[in-house]
Design a protein around this motif. Structure first.
Motif, PDB file in Angstrom:
ATOM      1  N   PHE A   1      11.544  12.037  -5.531  1.00 40.48           N
ATOM      2  CA  PHE A   1      11.105  10.467  -5.133  1.00 40.48           C
ATOM      3  C   PHE A   1      12.226  10.263  -4.062  1.00 40.48           C
ATOM      4  O   PHE A   1      11.990   9.847  -2.774  1.00 40.48           O
ATOM      5  N   THR A   2      13.287  10.798  -4.122  1.00 42.67           N
ATOM      6  CA  THR A   2      14.625  10.717  -3.320  1.00 42.67           C
ATOM      7  C   THR A   2      14.148  11.467  -2.019  1.00 42.67           C
ATOM      8  O   THR A   2      14.306  11.119  -0.876  1.00 42.67           O
ATOM      9  N   ALA A   3      13.929  12.789  -2.094  1.00 43.69           N
ATOM     10  CA  ALA A   3      13.631  13.691  -1.055  1.00 43.69           C
ATOM     11  C   ALA A   3      12.515  13.221  -0.115  1.00 43.69           C
ATOM     12  O   ALA A   3      12.545  13.349   1.105  1.00 43.69           O
ATOM     13  N   SER A   4      11.549  12.600  -0.631  1.00 43.15           N
ATOM     14  CA  SER A   4      10.301  12.089  -0.043  1.00 43.15           C
ATOM     15  C   SER A   4      10.700  10.672   0.615  1.00 43.15           C
ATOM     16  O   SER A   4       9.751  10.110   1.365  1.00 43.15           O
ATOM     17  N   ASP A   5      11.669  10.240   0.258  1.00 43.85           N
ATOM     18  CA  ASP A   5      12.011   8.901   0.898  1.00 43.85           C
ATOM     19  C   ASP A   5      11.057   7.654   0.644  1.00 43.85           C
ATOM     20  O   ASP A   5      10.697   7.000   1.610  1.00 43.85           O
ATOM     21  N   VAL A   6      10.568   7.727  -0.757  1.00 43.06           N
ATOM     22  CA  VAL A   6       9.547   6.693  -1.195  1.00 43.06           C
ATOM     23  C   VAL A   6       9.942   5.679  -1.907  1.00 43.06           C
ATOM     24  O   VAL A   6       9.401   5.112  -2.452  1.00 43.06           O
ATOM     25  N   ALA A   7      11.459   5.729  -2.328  1.00 44.17           N
ATOM     26  CA  ALA A   7      12.184   4.715  -3.070  1.00 44.17           C
ATOM     27  C   ALA A   7      13.408   4.445  -2.490  1.00 44.17           C
ATOM     28  O   ALA A   7      13.939   5.075  -1.831  1.00 44.17           O
ATOM     29  N   ASP A   8      13.764   2.943  -2.740  1.00 48.87           N
ATOM     30  CA  ASP A   8      15.258   2.953  -2.403  1.00 48.87           C
ATOM     31  C   ASP A   8      16.307   3.366  -3.280  1.00 48.87           C
ATOM     32  O   ASP A   8      17.385   3.487  -3.129  1.00 48.87           O
ATOM     33  N   SER A   9      15.851   3.471  -4.602  1.00 46.43           N
ATOM     34  CA  SER A   9      16.593   3.979  -5.586  1.00 46.43           C
ATOM     35  C   SER A   9      16.084   4.538  -6.774  1.00 46.43           C
ATOM     36  O   SER A   9      14.586   4.370  -6.861  1.00 46.43           O
ATOM     37  N   VAL A  10      16.431   5.486  -7.447  1.00 47.19           N
ATOM     38  CA  VAL A  10      15.784   6.046  -8.765  1.00 47.19           C
ATOM     39  C   VAL A  10      16.549   6.037 -10.018  1.00 47.19           C
ATOM     40  O   VAL A  10      17.913   6.252  -9.554  1.00 47.19           O
ATOM     41  N   VAL A  11      15.941   6.105 -11.045  1.00 45.31           N
ATOM     42  CA  VAL A  11      16.493   5.908 -12.315  1.00 45.31           C
ATOM     43  C   VAL A  11      15.749   6.583 -13.032  1.00 45.31           C
ATOM     44  O   VAL A  11      14.526   6.816 -12.977  1.00 45.31           O
ATOM     45  N   THR A  12      16.109   7.374 -14.294  1.00 39.85           N
ATOM     46  CA  THR A  12      15.688   7.864 -15.375  1.00 39.85           C
ATOM     47  C   THR A  12      15.746   7.058 -16.624  1.00 39.85           C
ATOM     48  O   THR A  12      16.942   6.339 -16.803  1.00 39.85           O
ATOM     49  N   ALA A  13      14.866   7.221 -17.627  1.00 33.97           N
ATOM     50  CA  ALA A  13      15.265   6.348 -18.701  1.00 33.97           C
ATOM     51  C   ALA A  13      14.235   7.172 -19.975  1.00 33.97           C
ATOM     52  O   ALA A  13      13.413   7.996 -19.550  1.00 33.97           O
ATOM     53  N   VAL A  14      14.743   6.746 -20.955  1.00 37.15           N
ATOM     54  CA  VAL A  14      13.725   7.366 -22.170  1.00 37.15           C
ATOM     55  C   VAL A  14      13.066   6.290 -23.100  1.00 37.15           C
ATOM     56  O   VAL A  14      13.846   4.994 -23.098  1.00 37.15           O
ATOM     57  N   GLY A  15      11.980   6.269 -23.650  1.00 35.85           N
ATOM     58  CA  GLY A  15      11.342   5.505 -24.642  1.00 35.85           C
ATOM     59  C   GLY A  15      11.164   6.014 -25.772  1.00 35.85           C
ATOM     60  O   GLY A  15      10.862   7.516 -25.930  1.00 35.85           O
ATOM     61  N   ALA A  16      10.777   5.455 -26.885  1.00 38.81           N
ATOM     62  CA  ALA A  16      11.066   3.941 -27.042  1.00 38.81           C
ATOM     63  C   ALA A  16      12.163   3.620 -27.772  1.00 38.81           C
ATOM     64  O   ALA A  16      12.971   4.474 -28.428  1.00 38.81           O
ATOM     65  N   VAL A  17      13.020   2.498 -27.136  1.00 41.21           N
ATOM     66  CA  VAL A  17      14.231   2.130 -27.736  1.00 41.21           C
ATOM     67  C   VAL A  17      14.049   0.779 -28.278  1.00 41.21           C
ATOM     68  O   VAL A  17      12.844  -0.046 -28.189  1.00 41.21           O
ATOM     69  N   GLY A  18      15.147   0.365 -29.391  1.00 37.06           N
ATOM     70  CA  GLY A  18      14.962  -0.995 -29.929  1.00 37.06           C
ATOM     71  C   GLY A  18      15.213  -2.108 -28.978  1.00 37.06           C
ATOM     72  O   GLY A  18      15.322  -2.080 -27.813  1.00 37.06           O
TER      73      GLY A  18
ATOM     74  N   PRO B   1       0.968  -1.152  -0.107  1.00 36.83           N
ATOM     75  CA  PRO B   1       0.061   0.247   0.065  1.00 36.83           C
ATOM     76  C   PRO B   1       0.822   1.197  -0.119  1.00 36.83           C
ATOM     77  O   PRO B   1       0.341   2.314  -0.362  1.00 36.83           O
ATOM     78  N   GLU B   2       2.193   1.125   0.430  1.00 39.17           N
ATOM     79  CA  GLU B   2       2.821   2.409   0.362  1.00 39.17           C
ATOM     80  C   GLU B   2       3.122   2.907  -0.994  1.00 39.17           C
ATOM     81  O   GLU B   2       3.357   4.065  -1.189  1.00 39.17           O
ATOM     82  N   LEU B   3       2.874   2.118  -1.982  1.00 44.13           N
ATOM     83  CA  LEU B   3       3.077   2.627  -3.476  1.00 44.13           C
ATOM     84  C   LEU B   3       2.269   3.571  -3.839  1.00 44.13           C
ATOM     85  O   LEU B   3       2.489   4.438  -5.023  1.00 44.13           O
ATOM     86  N   ALA B   4       0.990   3.914  -2.897  1.00 41.34           N
ATOM     87  CA  ALA B   4       0.168   4.864  -3.289  1.00 41.34           C
ATOM     88  C   ALA B   4       0.794   6.199  -3.017  1.00 41.34           C
ATOM     89  O   ALA B   4       0.749   7.205  -3.666  1.00 41.34           O
ATOM     90  N   GLU B   5       1.486   6.167  -2.081  1.00 42.15           N
ATOM     91  CA  GLU B   5       2.319   7.460  -1.688  1.00 42.15           C
ATOM     92  C   GLU B   5       3.286   7.687  -2.752  1.00 42.15           C
ATOM     93  O   GLU B   5       3.527   9.209  -3.108  1.00 42.15           O
ATOM     94  N   THR B   6       3.883   6.781  -3.140  1.00 46.13           N
ATOM     95  CA  THR B   6       4.922   7.238  -4.246  1.00 46.13           C
ATOM     96  C   THR B   6       4.380   7.796  -5.510  1.00 46.13           C
ATOM     97  O   THR B   6       5.066   8.616  -6.071  1.00 46.13           O
ATOM     98  N   ILE B   7       3.171   7.192  -5.973  1.00 41.63           N
ATOM     99  CA  ILE B   7       2.541   7.620  -7.037  1.00 41.63           C
ATOM    100  C   ILE B   7       2.195   9.192  -6.799  1.00 41.63           C
ATOM    101  O   ILE B   7       2.191  10.032  -7.685  1.00 41.63           O
ATOM    102  N   ASP B   8       1.739   9.476  -5.674  1.00 39.68           N
ATOM    103  CA  ASP B   8       1.169  10.712  -5.169  1.00 39.68           C
ATOM    104  C   ASP B   8       2.407  11.709  -5.161  1.00 39.68           C
ATOM    105  O   ASP B   8       2.221  12.852  -5.555  1.00 39.68           O
ATOM    106  N   VAL B   9       3.668  11.264  -4.866  1.00 39.01           N
ATOM    107  CA  VAL B   9       4.678  12.206  -4.886  1.00 39.01           C
ATOM    108  C   VAL B   9       4.912  12.527  -6.316  1.00 39.01           C
ATOM    109  O   VAL B   9       5.127  13.656  -6.743  1.00 39.01           O
ATOM    110  N   ALA B  10       5.066  11.574  -7.302  1.00 38.95           N
ATOM    111  CA  ALA B  10       5.054  11.796  -8.594  1.00 38.95           C
ATOM    112  C   ALA B  10       4.060  12.963  -9.040  1.00 38.95           C
ATOM    113  O   ALA B  10       4.568  13.775 -10.068  1.00 38.95           O
ATOM    114  N   ILE B  11       2.989  12.666  -8.865  1.00 35.17           N
ATOM    115  CA  ILE B  11       1.738  13.657  -9.163  1.00 35.17           C
ATOM    116  C   ILE B  11       2.155  15.177  -8.892  1.00 35.17           C
ATOM    117  O   ILE B  11       1.977  16.039  -9.499  1.00 35.17           O
TER     118      ILE B  11
END
Length: 312
Positions: free
Chosen positions: A284-301, A241-251
Motif C-alpha cells: 500500500f505504501t509503496a504504491s502510494d494508494v493510502a495516506d497511512s497504513v495499519v495492521t490488526a488482528v481479529g477477533a478481539v473482545g 473511484p481511486e479505491l479500486a486501485e487500492t483494492i487491486d494493490v492488495a490483491i
C-alpha cells in the motif's frame, strides 16, 4: 504511605475496538430513513482509548491521529452516551471524557461507535450506576447501529439496523492490513449514493452469509477472504473511484480478499499471517494508494475497563 483515592480523584479507563464488516448487505431505504441490513461484524485490534474523570459539567477532549476532525460539541457520540446514561440512572454528577483515537476517523470502522460504547462502560463504572450489560446494550442501540457491537466485540451477526446481535462462533486469528485515507467518506453520502445506484436495495436472504459464518467457525482465512462482501462498496467506489486501485494493490500483494470497510474509505485486506499483513501494508505504501497504513488482528473482545497503566 499512599493517600486514599477520593471520588474526585477517580478515573476509569476503557478500551473499545473498531470493526470490519465481513459481510454487509443493505436493503431498501425505509420510510423512517433507515436501511435494514444483514451483516457479520468482526472486532479488530484497532482501539479507541477512553478516560472518564469527574467533572463540573459534561466535556470531551480528543487526541490521536486526526483528532481535529472529531467534534467536541453536543454531537460527540461519547458525550451523548454520558448524557444518556446519566438520564437513565438519575446521575447528577458531571464527567470529563478524554478520547484517544486509534480507529481511523470517518473510515468506515466505527471509531465513533467505539467511543460511545467505551463512554457507557467508563461512566457506568465512574458513577457506580451498576447497570447490567444488557441495559448498557439497550442504551447503546439508542446511540447508533454499531454501538452495541462495540460493547460485545468478537464476531456477531447483526440485523435490523445492525444493532440486533447474535454472537457467532469463531476460531483462529485473522490478520488484516488497512489502507487509510485522510479524507473520509460521509456515511450519509454513501447511503444516499447507494439508494441512487441500487434503488430497490439488495437481498437480505438469511442464508446469504452462511459461507462467511462457516469460514470463521472453521478458522479458514482463505474461505473467508473469498466470501467477503459489501453492498456499500459500489457507492464508495462511485464517490472515491481511486479505491479500486487500492483494492487491486492488495490483491496483487496476495491478499486473500480485499474490501471497502463499511461505508469507507478504508480498504481492508485479509492476509495469510501477521507477516503477510505487514507485506500488504508495505505494498500500500509503496504504491502510494493510502495516506497511512495499519495492521490488526481479529477477533478481539468488546469495550472493557483496563488498568490505568495500560493506556499511558
Amino acid at each position: 504511605m499512599s493517600l486514599p483515592v477520593t471520588r474526585a480523584d477517580r478515573e476509569v479507563r476503557v478500551r473499545a475496538p473498531g470493526k470490519v464488516n465481513l459481510s454487509l448487505r443493505v436493503g431498501p431505504r425505509r420510510r423512517d430513513g433507515y436501511h435494514p441490513v444483514s451483516t457479520v461484524y468482526q472486532a479488530v485490534s484497532l482501539y479507541e482509548d477512553v478516560v472518564a474523570r469527574p467533572g463540573e459539567g459534561f466535556e470531551v477532549t480528543v487526541s490521536g491521529p486526526h483528532a481535529e476532525r472529531v467534534p467536541t460539541d453536543a454531537s460527540n457520540l461519547a458525550l451523548r452516551a454520558a448524557h444518556l446514561l446519566a438520564d437513565r440512572a438519575g446521575v447528577v454528577d458531571g464527567v470529563h471524557i478524554h478520547l484517544h483515537k486509534g480507529v481511523p476517523v470517518a473510515g468506515g470502522m466505527a471509531g465513533g461507535s467505539a467511543d460511545a460504547a467505551a463512554a457507557l462502560v467508563a461512566c457506568d463504572a465512574l458513577w457506580d450506576t451498576g447497570l447490567a450489560r444488557e441495559e448498557l446494550a439497550r442504551l447503546a442501540a439508542v446511540l447508533g447501529a454499531d454501538v452495541p457491537f462495540a460493547l460485545m466485540g468478537h464476531v456477531a451477526v447483526g440485523s435490523g439496523r445492525g444493532d440486533l446481535l447474535t454472537p457467532a462462533l469463531t476460531r483462529g486469528e485473522y490478520h488484516w492490513a488497512f489502507a487509510v485515507r485522510d479524507s473520509g467518506l460521509s456515511t450519509a453520502d454513501v447511503y444516499r449514493t447507494f439508494d441512487e445506484l441500487v434503488p430497490d436495495g439488495a437481498s437480505l436472504d438469511a442464508d446469504a452469509d452462511s459461507t462467511v459464518l462457516r469460514a470463521v467457525r472453521a478458522g479458514d482465512p482463505a474461505a473467508l477472504g473469498a466470501a467477503l462482501h459489501n453492498d456499500l462498496q459500489v457507492a464508495a467506489l462511485e464517490l472515491a473511484p481511486e479505491l479500486a486501485e487500492t483494492i487491486d494493490v492488495a490483491i496483487d500483494a496476495g491478499a486473500l480478499g480485499a474490501i471497502v470497510s463499511g461505508s469507507g474509505p478504508t480498504v481492508a485486506a485479509l492476509a495469510r499471517s501477521r507477516q503477510h499483513a505487514v507485506m500488504i501494508a508495505a505494498a500500500f505504501t509503496a504504491s502510494d494508494v493510502a495516506d497511512s497504513v495499519v495492521t490488526a488482528v481479529g477477533a478481539v473482545g468488546g469495550a472493557r475497563v483496563v488498568p490505568s497503566g495500560l493506556l499511558d
